[in-house]
Design an enzyme around this catalytic site. Structure first.
Site, mmCIF file in Angstrom:
data_model
loop_
_atom_site.group_PDB
_atom_site.id
_atom_site.type_symbol
_atom_site.label_atom_id
_atom_site.label_comp_id
_atom_site.label_asym_id
_atom_site.label_seq_id
_atom_site.Cartn_x
_atom_site.Cartn_y
_atom_site.Cartn_z
ATOM 1 N N ILE A 17 145.693 58.823 43.264
ATOM 2 C CA ILE A 17 145.538 58.736 41.947
ATOM 3 C C ILE A 17 145.650 60.162 41.404
ATOM 4 C CG2 ILE A 17 143.959 58.476 40.005
ATOM 5 C CD1 ILE A 17 142.878 56.057 41.383
ATOM 6 N N TYR A 155 128.939 55.984 49.826
ATOM 7 C CA TYR A 155 130.047 56.010 48.843
ATOM 8 C C TYR A 155 129.540 55.684 47.398
ATOM 9 C CZ TYR A 155 134.548 55.675 46.009
ATOM 10 O OH TYR A 155 135.408 55.721 45.201
#
Length: 282
Positions: A17, A155
């Site tokens: 991204i 995460y």
């Protein structure tokens, strides 16, 4: 002010991204300072920039978000070169698979250092310059910043922290003309994911009492990623947020992401989320 006079600093642009966002922002007319921890890994970025014909609008620089001196030097370099900073896109991040019993606390500290404290430090250093330009902070969060996902404890902890930090900062920054947004992708086909895959067999083998659950989780998520959106599609949402006159605070990048975000944001007792994630383990 025309886009060509606006400058955006993007972290984590070696692939995925971040790389796609750097290219698309330059195509939209922005001056892009595309940063990465190791500039030796910039070949793919440079090739993509050249293929898009926007080399003159992209400057590749080193920035390690875990090093305050590196953060300060990168922002100072932007101001010295261009005289202004109009936007920061916090994209740099690392993944972590496993459960705390196996990974230990150090894995959490390492992930938080990059995914959370890196965002905090760059945002802190950039804010005076963004205030001067009436700029914005855009941060790549994740559905993992809304929904706690099995075997993604470190995460998700970091992404939850990012969302809490920025949701708190947004109204404060707005009083000085700085807009804050988080972008929440769902599954995205990128190197960020493929870098984690080789570790899976070892994690399953060493998962102890969680072995069956981890194997089921990996099979489920592998199926989900078969319908993952491309990095380019996710980046298009980031750039739309960059260029919007009044971007929202929270933006999802796909229909799946919006569906799951809607479940979480209306789930007062947590049962709806557990009903979604629990079957991933069986």
């Amino acid at each position: 002010m025309t886009a060509a006079l606006r400058t955006v600093l993007i972290t984590g642009t070696s692939s995925g991204i971040g790389l796609a966002t750097a290219v698309q922002a330059a195509e939209a007319g922005w001056t892009v300072v595309a940063t990465l921890r190791d500039t030796g890994r910039a070949d793919a970025l440079r090739a993509a920039v050249a293929a898009a014909g926007v080399t003159e609008r992209v400057r590749v620089e080193r920035l390690d978000v875990t090093d305050p001196a590196s953060v300060a030097a990168a922002v100072s370099g932007v101001i010295s070169e261009y005289g202004r900073l109009d936007a920061v896109i916090n994209n740099a991040g690392v993944g972590q698979l496993g459960t705390v019993e196996q990974t230990g606390v150090e894995a959490f500290r390492a992930v938080l250092e990059t995914n959370f404290f890196g965002v905090v430090e760059l945002t802190r250093v950039a804010l005076p310059h963004l205030r001067a330009s009436g700029g914005r902070v855009i941060t790549l969060s994740s559905l993992g910043g809304l929904i706690g996902q099995p075997f993604n404890e470190a995460y998700c902890a970091a992404k939850f922290a990012v969302e809490g930090f920025l949701e708190s900062l947004a109204p404060v920054a707005a009083t000085t003309g700085v807009q804050v947004s988080v972008v929440e992708p769902g599954p995205v086909a990128s190197e960020f994911v493929t870098h984690l895959v080789p570790s899976v067999p070892g994690l399953i083998e060493n998962a102890g009492p969680y072995e069956a659950a981890f194997k089921a989780y990996f099979e489920t998520t592998a199926a989900l990623f078969e319908q993952a959106q491309s990095s380019a599609d996710a980046a298009a949402v980031v750039v739309a947020t960059l260029t919007a006159e009044r971007p929202p605070f929270r933006v999802q990048t796909s229909d799946l992401a919006r569906e799951l975000a809607g479940i979480k944001l209306s789930d007062l007792d947590g049962s709806a989320v557990q009903a979604v994630t629990g079957p991933w383990l069986t």
